[in-house]
Design an enzyme around this catalytic site. Structure first.
Site, PDB file in Angstrom:
ATOM      1  N   HIS A  49      -4.299 -12.427  -5.450  1.00 46.86           N
ATOM      2  CA  HIS A  49      -3.179 -11.710  -6.095  1.00 46.86           C
ATOM      3  C   HIS A  49      -3.133 -11.944  -7.606  1.00 46.86           C
ATOM      4  O   HIS A  49      -3.524 -11.075  -8.363  1.00 46.86           O
ATOM      5  CB  HIS A  49      -1.809 -12.022  -5.469  1.00 46.86           C
ATOM      6  CG  HIS A  49      -1.738 -11.729  -4.013  1.00 46.86           C
ATOM      7  ND1 HIS A  49      -2.006 -10.482  -3.503  1.00 46.86           N
ATOM      8  CD2 HIS A  49      -1.463 -12.525  -2.936  1.00 46.86           C
ATOM      9  CE1 HIS A  49      -1.881 -10.510  -2.185  1.00 46.86           C
ATOM     10  NE2 HIS A  49      -1.566 -11.733  -1.821  1.00 46.86           N
ATOM     11  N   ASP A  76      -6.256  -7.089   2.868  1.00 46.32           N
ATOM     12  CA  ASP A  76      -5.120  -8.002   3.049  1.00 46.32           C
ATOM     13  C   ASP A  76      -4.320  -7.730   4.321  1.00 46.32           C
ATOM     14  O   ASP A  76      -4.683  -8.177   5.392  1.00 46.32           O
ATOM     15  CB  ASP A  76      -4.259  -7.921   1.774  1.00 46.32           C
ATOM     16  CG  ASP A  76      -3.257  -9.056   1.636  1.00 46.32           C
ATOM     17  OD1 ASP A  76      -3.051  -9.786   2.608  1.00 46.32           O
ATOM     18  OD2 ASP A  76      -2.658  -9.202   0.562  1.00 46.32           O
TER      19      ASP A  76
HETATM   20 ZN   LIG Z   1      -2.923 -12.712   2.003  1.00 44.33          ZN
END
Ligand SMILES: [Zn+2]
Length: 411
Positions: free
Chosen positions: A233, A284
């Site tokens: 991220h 993800d």
């Molecule tokens: Zn994750």
């Protein structure tokens, strides 16, 4: 074939999905309702439903969902997946024999034919001054010694084609001495190490309160940053964080479709790229599994954030040169995979391809999707042909997943 005019094909290297939580595929379609209890839906309210699933799924159900997710990845052109795996124990939080959930992911990957890198994830607590919630009991190990014994056991148990790395869930879920021990283990055995970082502002605030520094700085002080490390991220990374990532050769995995779906925010992608931080991608939570969407969103999100075009594109360069490495070479680096894999993807050539190869790739990245993927080969062997799986039937995969979805949708 089937009356479809395909023309010549684009031949591309295999794409790498560096960040997966396979079981989260089951959430799609059930988390788009606004809940009556929450004034505002956000990452944390989404997580409540995710935890409810995590608390219920059996080993066989996890395997069925992973098979579904991995099948869709392979058909989308992903030849390898990094499974960030934290669902370690049984539904009643008892340890499972013989690392059953790790092996369930290995079986799912073998069944469809995708390369698997199991990132065994450390999880120890609910958060700084936060008790564990019930579902998290399936994730936790009491200390680093118990967790690393588990990693040793997984490494001994998985088939040789599965690679194993380590992960730290986040600075929220793992205390500092535990992170240091996992990082030392990864360094000792030259394993890749992944961790979520800077996804939510609350995580940064809590890290400042507990440690007096940002998550990135904490990872650095724990000896956890370096060329074999990937932070996932980095959405709320500061300029100082970006300097630390660049100086240590750490990779950042951006998961654009998930970050968008969860309302995480827009990450400093161009700043990371300008600093020389390698960027890779992951699907993800698997709300969408599409190579093209992840890659073009790197640039598209920057256009919206900065209100200009060609943000990641070098002067004189073009879109594919800017974003393709995130789907290929940087993903291989992130997962510790060799550069010379005999993996290949062939894609239906857009019309522009008849004018120039560079225009073909840019046209596919802007206007195409993973639905254009025709054939996929892993280690030189075909695993997808004309969009269909070869090692297992699509119908069988769907049936297995549907049984799980039906159960989860019953109250
Ligand atoms: Zn994750």
């Amino acid at each position: 074939v089937g009356g479809i005019e395909r023309g010549p094909r684009l031949s591309l290297p295999g794409f790498i999905n560096a960040h997966s939580h396979a079981f989260q595929r089951a959430l799609r379609g059930r988390v788009e309702r606004r809940s009556a209890e929450h004034a505002q839906d956000d990452f944390w309210s989404w997580r409540t439903t995710m935890y409810a699933d995590a608390a219920r799924l059996s080993v066989d159900e996890v395997e069925a969902l992973a098979t579904w997710a991995y099948a869709d990845m392979l058909k989308a052109g992903f030849v390898a997946v990094g499974e960030f795996h934290y669902l370690h124990h049984d539904v009643d939080a008892r340890p499972l024999p013989a690392n059953a959930l790790s092996l369930a992911h290995a079986r799912a990957a073998a069944r469809v034919g995708i390369r698997l890198v199991l990132l065994e994830c450390a999880y120890a607590r609910g958060g700084f001054e936060r008790p564990l919630v019930e579902a998290q009991r399936r994730f936790v190990f009491p200390d680093a010694r118990a967790f690393l014994a588990h990693v040793d056991a997984v490494r001994a148990a998985v088939p040789s084609e599965v690679r194993v790395g380590v992960a730290v869930h986040s600075v929220r879920a793992v205390p500092r001495p535990f992170i240091e021990e996992v990082a030392a283990y990864a360094r000792r055995d030259s394993l890749v190490m992944h961790a979520h970082a800077c996804e939510q502002p609350r995580e940064t605030e809590e890290c400042q309160r507990e440690h007096g520094m940002s998550p990135v700085e904490l990872f650095e002080r724990c000896g956890a940053l370096g060329p074999r490390t990937t932070l996932v991220h980095g959405t709320h990374a500061s300029a100082d964080d970006i300097r630390r990532l660049a100086a240590t050769g750490t990779t950042v995995c951006i998961t654009p479709s998930t970050e968008r779906n969860l309302g995480d925010g827009l990450g400093p992608v161009s700043e990371l790229m300008a600093a020389g931080v390698p960027l890779c991608i992951g699907t993800d939570s698997h709300a969408r599994i599409d190579v093209v969407d992840e890659l073009r969103s790197l640039e598209d999100h920057e256009r919206l954030r900065q209100q200009r075009r060609g943000v990641l594109v070098r002067p004189g360069g073009s879109l594919h040169e800017a974003v393709m490495p995130a789907g290929t070479s940087a993903g291989r680096k992130s997962l510790g995979l060799a550069e010379d894999l005999e993996d290949a993807v062939s894609v239906r050539m857009p019309l522009e391809g008849q004018a120039s190869a560079s225009a073909a790739l840019d046209a596919w990245l802007v206007g195409g999707s993973s639905a254009d993927v025709l054939d996929v080969a892993v280690a030189g062997l075909p695993v997808v042909r004309d969009g269909a799986l070869l090692k297992v039937s699509d119908a069988e995969v769907r049936e297995g997943a549907l049984a799980v979805l039906r159960r989860l949708q019953r109250p």
